[in-house]
Design a protein around this motif. Structure first.
Motif, mmCIF file in Angstrom:
data_model
loop_
_atom_site.group_PDB
_atom_site.id
_atom_site.type_symbol
_atom_site.label_atom_id
_atom_site.label_comp_id
_atom_site.label_asym_id
_atom_site.label_seq_id
_atom_site.Cartn_x
_atom_site.Cartn_y
_atom_site.Cartn_z
ATOM 1 N N TYR A 8 -5.483 -6.469 5.124
ATOM 2 C CA TYR A 8 -5.411 -5.913 3.714
ATOM 3 C C TYR A 8 -6.022 -6.897 2.671
ATOM 4 C CZ TYR A 8 -3.097 -1.429 4.445
ATOM 5 O OH TYR A 8 -2.811 -0.176 4.799
ATOM 6 N N GLY A 9 -5.649 -8.157 3.060
ATOM 7 C CA GLY A 9 -6.217 -9.017 2.221
ATOM 8 C C GLY A 9 -7.978 -9.098 2.176
ATOM 9 N N LEU A 11 -9.616 -6.688 2.818
ATOM 10 C CA LEU A 11 -10.066 -5.422 2.088
ATOM 11 C C LEU A 11 -10.089 -5.762 0.495
ATOM 12 C CD1 LEU A 11 -10.621 -2.362 2.646
ATOM 13 C CD2 LEU A 11 -8.172 -2.056 2.096
ATOM 14 N N THR A 12 -9.093 -6.574 -0.018
ATOM 15 C CA THR A 12 -9.276 -6.742 -1.494
ATOM 16 C C THR A 12 -10.431 -7.656 -1.753
ATOM 17 O OG1 THR A 12 -7.868 -8.752 -1.181
ATOM 18 C CG2 THR A 12 -6.805 -6.683 -1.548
ATOM 19 N N LEU A 13 -10.979 -8.352 -0.645
ATOM 20 C CA LEU A 13 -12.077 -9.294 -1.090
ATOM 21 C C LEU A 13 -13.420 -8.594 -0.820
ATOM 22 C CD1 LEU A 13 -10.784 -12.443 0.844
ATOM 23 C CD2 LEU A 13 -10.696 -11.904 -1.607
ATOM 24 N N GLN A 16 -16.918 -2.875 -2.601
ATOM 25 C CA GLN A 16 -16.777 -1.314 -2.139
ATOM 26 C C GLN A 16 -18.232 -1.155 -1.715
ATOM 27 O OE1 GLN A 16 -14.891 1.255 -4.509
ATOM 28 N NE2 GLN A 16 -12.933 0.001 -4.890
ATOM 29 N N PHE A 20 -16.082 -1.786 3.657
ATOM 30 C CA PHE A 20 -14.594 -1.533 2.727
ATOM 31 C C PHE A 20 -14.366 -0.146 3.219
ATOM 32 C CE2 PHE A 20 -12.398 0.391 -0.678
ATOM 33 C CZ PHE A 20 -11.427 -0.789 -0.941
ATOM 34 N N HIS A 24 -10.901 0.431 5.221
ATOM 35 C CA HIS A 24 -9.807 1.195 4.517
ATOM 36 C C HIS A 24 -9.352 2.244 5.338
ATOM 37 C CE1 HIS A 24 -8.242 3.994 1.225
ATOM 38 N NE2 HIS A 24 -7.709 2.857 0.861
#
Length: 91
Positions: A8-9, A11-13, A16, A20, A24
């Protein structure tokens, strides 16, 4: 659960993009109720370890830091780097 938190970390970096969307999609396919139970299990295990060690609980990374001989590792790295340099000079 720790791997999921790391993902998840990441994913935030990620911008898009296709990566991603793929990550996701995979993370959203994990049932959240199982993650919650695993988190609770890990928390109770950590609490038990802290109590049994008398409050002097050390993480695995802290325990292993005392064993790592950085001077030896640096010597091996420099030796390997010198061999690599010599090999490319001979080409």
């Amino acid at each position: 659960p720790a791997l999921c938190k790391c993902l998840y970390g990441i994913l935030t970096l990620l911008p898009q993009s296709k990566a991603f969307e793929t990550l996701h999609g995979r993370l959203s396919s994990i049932p959240s109720d199982k993650l919650i139970r695993l988190n609770e299990l890990m928390a109770s295990t950590d609490d038990k370890a802290k109590k049994s060690s008398g409050g002097s609980f050390k993480s695995k990374s802290q325990q292993h830091q005392q064993v790592i001989h950085f001077d030896r590792l640096l010597h091996v790295f420099k030796t390997c780097q010198q061999k690599h340099t010599r090999l490319h000079k001979n080409m």
